[in-house]
Design an enzyme around this catalytic site. Structure first.
Site, PDB file in Angstrom:
ATOM      1  N   THR A 122       0.809  -1.222   0.000  1.00 32.70           N
ATOM      2  CA  THR A 122       0.000   0.000   0.000  1.00 32.70           C
ATOM      3  C   THR A 122       0.839   1.268   0.000  1.00 32.70           C
ATOM      4  O   THR A 122       0.456   2.277  -0.583  1.00 32.70           O
ATOM      5  CB  THR A 122      -0.916  -0.006   1.249  1.00 32.70           C
ATOM      6  OG1 THR A 122      -1.795  -1.111   1.115  1.00 32.70           O
ATOM      7  CG2 THR A 122      -1.747   1.256   1.354  1.00 32.70           C
TER       8      THR A 122
ATOM      9  N   ASP B 166       1.686  -6.821  -4.209  1.00 34.48           N
ATOM     10  CA  ASP B 166       0.920  -6.809  -2.968  1.00 34.48           C
ATOM     11  C   ASP B 166       1.527  -7.927  -2.119  1.00 34.48           C
ATOM     12  O   ASP B 166       1.876  -8.989  -2.648  1.00 34.48           O
ATOM     13  CB  ASP B 166      -0.543  -7.122  -3.283  1.00 34.48           C
ATOM     14  CG  ASP B 166      -1.434  -7.020  -2.067  1.00 34.48           C
ATOM     15  OD1 ASP B 166      -2.267  -6.112  -2.021  1.00 34.48           O
ATOM     16  OD2 ASP B 166      -1.299  -7.874  -1.153  1.00 34.48           O
TER      17      ASP B 166
ATOM     18  N   SER C  21       0.399 -10.074  -0.330  1.00 39.82           N
ATOM     19  CA  SER C  21      -0.290 -11.383  -0.357  1.00 39.82           C
ATOM     20  C   SER C  21       0.374 -12.301  -1.371  1.00 39.82           C
ATOM     21  O   SER C  21       0.217 -13.519  -1.310  1.00 39.82           O
ATOM     22  CB  SER C  21      -1.760 -11.207  -0.741  1.00 39.82           C
ATOM     23  OG  SER C  21      -2.375 -10.345   0.161  1.00 39.82           O
TER      24      SER C  21
ATOM     25  N   THR D 185       1.891  -4.718   4.344  1.00 40.83           N
ATOM     26  CA  THR D 185       1.791  -5.099   5.760  1.00 40.83           C
ATOM     27  C   THR D 185       1.264  -6.520   5.960  1.00 40.83           C
ATOM     28  O   THR D 185       1.551  -7.146   6.985  1.00 40.83           O
ATOM     29  CB  THR D 185       0.856  -4.129   6.512  1.00 40.83           C
ATOM     30  OG1 THR D 185      -0.407  -4.111   5.847  1.00 40.83           O
ATOM     31  CG2 THR D 185       1.445  -2.740   6.578  1.00 40.83           C
TER      32      THR D 185
ATOM     33  N   THR E  37       1.164 -21.783  20.885  1.00 39.28           N
ATOM     34  CA  THR E  37      -0.124 -21.466  21.495  1.00 39.28           C
ATOM     35  C   THR E  37      -0.962 -20.516  20.634  1.00 39.28           C
ATOM     36  O   THR E  37      -0.422 -19.650  19.944  1.00 39.28           O
ATOM     37  CB  THR E  37       0.036 -20.851  22.902  1.00 39.28           C
ATOM     38  OG1 THR E  37      -1.259 -20.426  23.371  1.00 39.28           O
ATOM     39  CG2 THR E  37       0.966 -19.657  22.926  1.00 39.28           C
ATOM     40  N   GLN E  38      -2.288 -20.693  20.727  1.00 38.95           N
ATOM     41  CA  GLN E  38      -3.201 -19.773  20.044  1.00 38.95           C
ATOM     42  C   GLN E  38      -3.283 -18.433  20.766  1.00 38.95           C
ATOM     43  O   GLN E  38      -3.781 -17.456  20.202  1.00 38.95           O
ATOM     44  CB  GLN E  38      -4.604 -20.388  19.957  1.00 38.95           C
ATOM     45  CG  GLN E  38      -4.675 -21.558  19.018  1.00 38.95           C
ATOM     46  CD  GLN E  38      -6.047 -22.213  18.971  1.00 38.95           C
ATOM     47  OE1 GLN E  38      -7.057 -21.627  19.358  1.00 38.95           O
ATOM     48  NE2 GLN E  38      -6.091 -23.438  18.495  1.00 38.95           N
ATOM     49  N   CYS E  39      -2.837 -18.388  22.024  1.00 35.37           N
ATOM     50  CA  CYS E  39      -2.815 -17.110  22.762  1.00 35.37           C
ATOM     51  C   CYS E  39      -1.728 -16.243  22.145  1.00 35.37           C
ATOM     52  O   CYS E  39      -0.675 -16.743  21.759  1.00 35.37           O
ATOM     53  CB  CYS E  39      -2.440 -17.318  24.221  1.00 35.37           C
ATOM     54  SG  CYS E  39      -3.639 -18.265  25.141  1.00 35.37           S
TER      55      CYS E  39
END
Ligand code: ASP
Length: 349
Positions: free
Chosen positions: A16, A60, A62, A92, A278-280
């Site tokens: 961007t 981009d 992605s 980003t 961990t997902q945390c």
């Protein structure tokens, strides 16, 4: 005292930050990078201390892939002796992956590699790109006692300089888009740039070595309540798969159900590497702390400490690319290579 007197190479990959809004359609179109100074006239001030290399076809983020990482690393390698620092302009969306990958590729780094980008295109009046770019250039040129202040891969965004392989893009909305939940800022950006010198990485060996091989036979398996055995089996038996990042609950916990432990155990026995993350967003995997992670420890799942998913995945791809396996791979995965994880011993626990 921190001073700025050096030459920086700006590497423009896309995102961007290098876009303008098409007046007719409102959609974002890539900016011809040679026009950048028109939008950021302040860059003229750096004209003697900065050169620019732009990707022929800006992307981009992605669309970033292994070849993108290799291209960035090769530009740095080729220009390493001529420049005292590098700024990478990057979208980003996958910046945390690229910063992590580069932190592993650029071994013995003693110069700054600062990733930055923006949430709003450079052509928009309220763009954050201008400030991010100028601050990144200033940080890339910062020296103390004759040495670069930053000697690692970092991400500069808004008010924070963060270790690249600790970052995660957490906001599509805020200018402060990145977070480093398990490692405090390398610097705070305000009226002054205040570096936390004790948190900065230093390499003893001064000889840059660039390792460019990655193995993409990896995957991510994220746990959720009610996950079906058929789905888990289809992932674990995926042809050619060598390793997975296993995203578990809390401090590394998973259901104790027999079928899951058995599926993981037989995958490990077939040679699959399973790295527990961990997902945390904050805190550690500590296998064995709860009954629900004791079985994982027992069957040979590797605890990934406090690595982000981005760092864990790129580290796996990198280490497999260097042909590590077995105990050596395990040892490397659980030992910091570029400050990407915290060990309990370093905390005195
Ligand atoms: N989609 C864009 C990219 O990652 C978003 C950005 O640059 O912020 O390239």
């Amino acid at each position: 005292m921190v001073t700025t007197s050096s030459k920086t190479l700006l590497i423009y990959t896309g995102g961007t930050i290098g876009m303008l809004e098409d007046a007719a359609t409102g959609s974002l179109i890539p900016l011809n990078f040679s026009e950048l100074e028109k939008y950021i006239p302040e860059l003229m001030r750096f004209s003697k201390s900065m050169d620019v290399v732009a990707f022929e076809k800006p992307i981009d983020s992605s669309d970033v892939n292994i070849q993108t990482w290799v291209s960035i690393a090769e530009i740095i390698e080729k220009n390493y002796d001529q420049y005292s620092g590098f700024v990478v302009l990057h979208g980003t969306d996958t910046m945390a992956y690229s910063a992590s990958a580069l932190s592993f590729m650029l071994q013995n780094l003693t110069k700054p590699v600062i990733f930055t980008g923006s949430q709003l295109p450079i052509g928009r009046l309220r763009t954050d790109g201008k400030e991010n770019l100028i601050t990144a250039i200033e940080i890339a040129g910062a020296r103390r006692n004759g040495e670069p202040v930053i000697q690692e891969v970092a991400v500069l965004f808004e008010s924070k300089l963060l270790r690249g392989n600790r970052t995660h893009k957490y906001s599509t909305e805020n200018f402060d888009a990145f977070d480093s939940p398990n490692y405090d800022e390398l610097a705070e950006i305000g009226i002054h740039i205040i570096y936390s010198h004790q948190r900065l990485l230093r390499n003893n060996s001064k000889e840059l070595k660039v390792l460019k091989e990655f193995d993409n036979r990896v995957g991510i398996l994220k746990l959720f309540p009610g996950m079906s055995p058929a789905f888990v089996q289809s992932i674990l038996t995926s042809p050619q798969l060598k390793a997975i990042v296993f995203e578990t609950y809390g401090s590394g916990n998973a259901p104790k159900e027999g079928w899951l432990v058995e599926a993981l155990r037989s995958a490990i026995e077939r040679g699959l590497v399973i790295l527990n993350i961990t997902q945390c967003s904050k805190g550690f995997v500590e296998q064995g702390l709860y009954d629900t992670s004791a079985a994982l420890q027992r069957i040979g799942v590797i605890g990934g400490a406090d690595m982000t998913t981005e760092a864990a995945l790129t580290k796996l791809m990198f280490l497999l690319g260097q042909n590590y396996s077995g105990d050596t791979l395990k040892e490397k995965l659980t030992t910091p290579m570029a400050g990407e994880l915290t060990t309990f011993s370093s905390l005195g626990v």
